[in-house]
Design a protein around this motif. Structure first.
Motif, PDB file in Angstrom:
ATOM      1  N   ASN A 244      14.589  -2.738   1.248  1.00 50.84           N
ATOM      2  CA  ASN A 244      14.071  -2.934  -0.112  1.00 50.84           C
ATOM      3  C   ASN A 244      13.975  -4.418  -0.465  1.00 50.84           C
ATOM      4  O   ASN A 244      13.018  -4.848  -1.105  1.00 50.84           O
ATOM      5  CB  ASN A 244      14.946  -2.207  -1.134  1.00 50.84           C
TER       6      ASN A 244
ATOM      7  N   SER B  98      11.015  -5.795   1.348  1.00 51.03           N
ATOM      8  CA  SER B  98       9.793  -5.331   0.679  1.00 51.03           C
ATOM      9  C   SER B  98       9.560  -6.090  -0.620  1.00 51.03           C
ATOM     10  O   SER B  98       8.436  -6.491  -0.927  1.00 51.03           O
ATOM     11  CB  SER B  98       9.900  -3.830   0.405  1.00 51.03           C
ATOM     12  N   ALA B  99      10.608  -6.306  -1.386  1.00 52.01           N
ATOM     13  CA  ALA B  99      10.483  -7.054  -2.645  1.00 52.01           C
ATOM     14  C   ALA B  99      10.084  -8.497  -2.366  1.00 52.01           C
ATOM     15  O   ALA B  99       9.260  -9.074  -3.085  1.00 52.01           O
ATOM     16  CB  ALA B  99      11.807  -7.007  -3.413  1.00 52.01           C
TER      17      ALA B  99
ATOM     18  N   ARG C 203       8.327  -9.558   0.232  1.00 56.45           N
ATOM     19  CA  ARG C 203       6.901  -9.531   0.596  1.00 56.45           C
ATOM     20  C   ARG C 203       6.029  -9.347  -0.642  1.00 56.45           C
ATOM     21  O   ARG C 203       4.992  -9.980  -0.774  1.00 56.45           O
ATOM     22  CB  ARG C 203       6.633  -8.417   1.602  1.00 56.45           C
ATOM     23  N   SER C 204       6.480  -8.493  -1.550  1.00 56.03           N
ATOM     24  CA  SER C 204       5.727  -8.270  -2.790  1.00 56.03           C
ATOM     25  C   SER C 204       5.656  -9.542  -3.627  1.00 56.03           C
ATOM     26  O   SER C 204       4.606  -9.886  -4.176  1.00 56.03           O
ATOM     27  CB  SER C 204       6.387  -7.141  -3.584  1.00 56.03           C
ATOM     28  N   ARG C 205       6.765 -10.259  -3.731  1.00 55.26           N
ATOM     29  CA  ARG C 205       6.766 -11.532  -4.478  1.00 55.26           C
ATOM     30  C   ARG C 205       5.837 -12.544  -3.823  1.00 55.26           C
ATOM     31  O   ARG C 205       5.113 -13.273  -4.505  1.00 55.26           O
ATOM     32  CB  ARG C 205       8.185 -12.093  -4.573  1.00 55.26           C
TER      33      ARG C 205
ATOM     34  N   ARG D  47       3.192 -11.839  -1.972  1.00 52.84           N
ATOM     35  CA  ARG D  47       1.823 -11.383  -2.250  1.00 52.84           C
ATOM     36  C   ARG D  47       1.404 -11.772  -3.653  1.00 52.84           C
ATOM     37  O   ARG D  47       0.299 -12.264  -3.880  1.00 52.84           O
ATOM     38  CB  ARG D  47       1.742  -9.865  -2.096  1.00 52.84           C
ATOM     39  N   LYS D  48       2.304 -11.544  -4.599  1.00 51.38           N
ATOM     40  CA  LYS D  48       2.027 -11.889  -5.998  1.00 51.38           C
ATOM     41  C   LYS D  48       1.810 -13.393  -6.142  1.00 51.38           C
ATOM     42  O   LYS D  48       0.903 -13.832  -6.857  1.00 51.38           O
ATOM     43  CB  LYS D  48       3.193 -11.436  -6.878  1.00 51.38           C
TER      44      LYS D  48
ATOM     45  N   HIS E 184      -1.568 -14.258  -4.733  1.00 54.57           N
ATOM     46  CA  HIS E 184      -2.598 -13.793  -5.665  1.00 54.57           C
ATOM     47  C   HIS E 184      -2.692 -14.729  -6.863  1.00 54.57           C
ATOM     48  O   HIS E 184      -3.789 -15.104  -7.292  1.00 54.57           O
ATOM     49  CB  HIS E 184      -2.282 -12.366  -6.114  1.00 54.57           C
TER      50      HIS E 184
END
Length: 168
Positions: A74, A77-78, A80-82, A84-85, A88
């Motif tokens: 988790n 994943s978090a 990687r999400s940060r 990506r954000k 972006h």
């Protein structure tokens, strides 16, 4: 991202890693540990306290290991999400900068066109007024010529050479 982690990583709890044989027996010879992982509760509940009376002492370690792995997964994943954000957001900032530059360029071009339009309109107005003045001058000169022709005696000669006829 998990493919980048080595098979002997101690954090994954790999039973085949060299540190797993420190007890003097391979993991498949440890029947208590193996059967405790298989005989876990099949009720579908994630609550480790639900069947504490039936569980063997090793199954709690398995559940803790699963929780630890899930936490690690988790967190990754978090992260990687940060990322990506963040990428972006950086892309949006770059688009904003590019749009502002383009807007500034278009605004400058518009101002130049408006200035050019005003110059052409002013010149056009000046040419129209000059045309009107020249037409008036032409009209006055035509009137003066006609008036002069009427003032001269028209007996034998006229102002126009083609009208000069000599009497015989």
């Amino acid at each position: 991202m998990l493919s980048a982690i080595s098979a002997s990583d101690a954090l994954l709890g790999n039973p085949f890693a060299s540190s797993a044989f420190d007890g003097g027996f391979p993991p498949w010879d440890c029947t208590d540990f193996f059967f405790a992982a298989i005989n876990t509760s099949s009720s579908g509940s994630d609550d480790p306290n639900e069947n504490n009376a039936k569980e063997k002492p090793g199954s709690e370690a398995v559940m803790n290991e699963r929780k630890r792995r899930r936490k690690i997964s988790n967190r990754e994943s978090a992260r990687r999400s940060r990322m990506r954000k963040q990428r972006h957001l950086e892309n949006l900032r770059n688009q904003l900068k590019a749009s502002r530059v383009e807007n500034r360029e278009l605004n400058n071009r518009l101002q130049l066109m408006v200035h050019h339009f005003n110059r052409v309109r002013t010149e056009n107005d000046w040419l129209r007024s000059e045309r009107t003045l020249l037409r008036q001058k032409l009209s006055y000169m035509t009137q003066i010529l006609l008036f002069q022709q009427l003032q001269q005696p028209s007996l034998s000669s006229s102002a126009w050479p083609c009208n000069n006829v000599t009497p015989q």
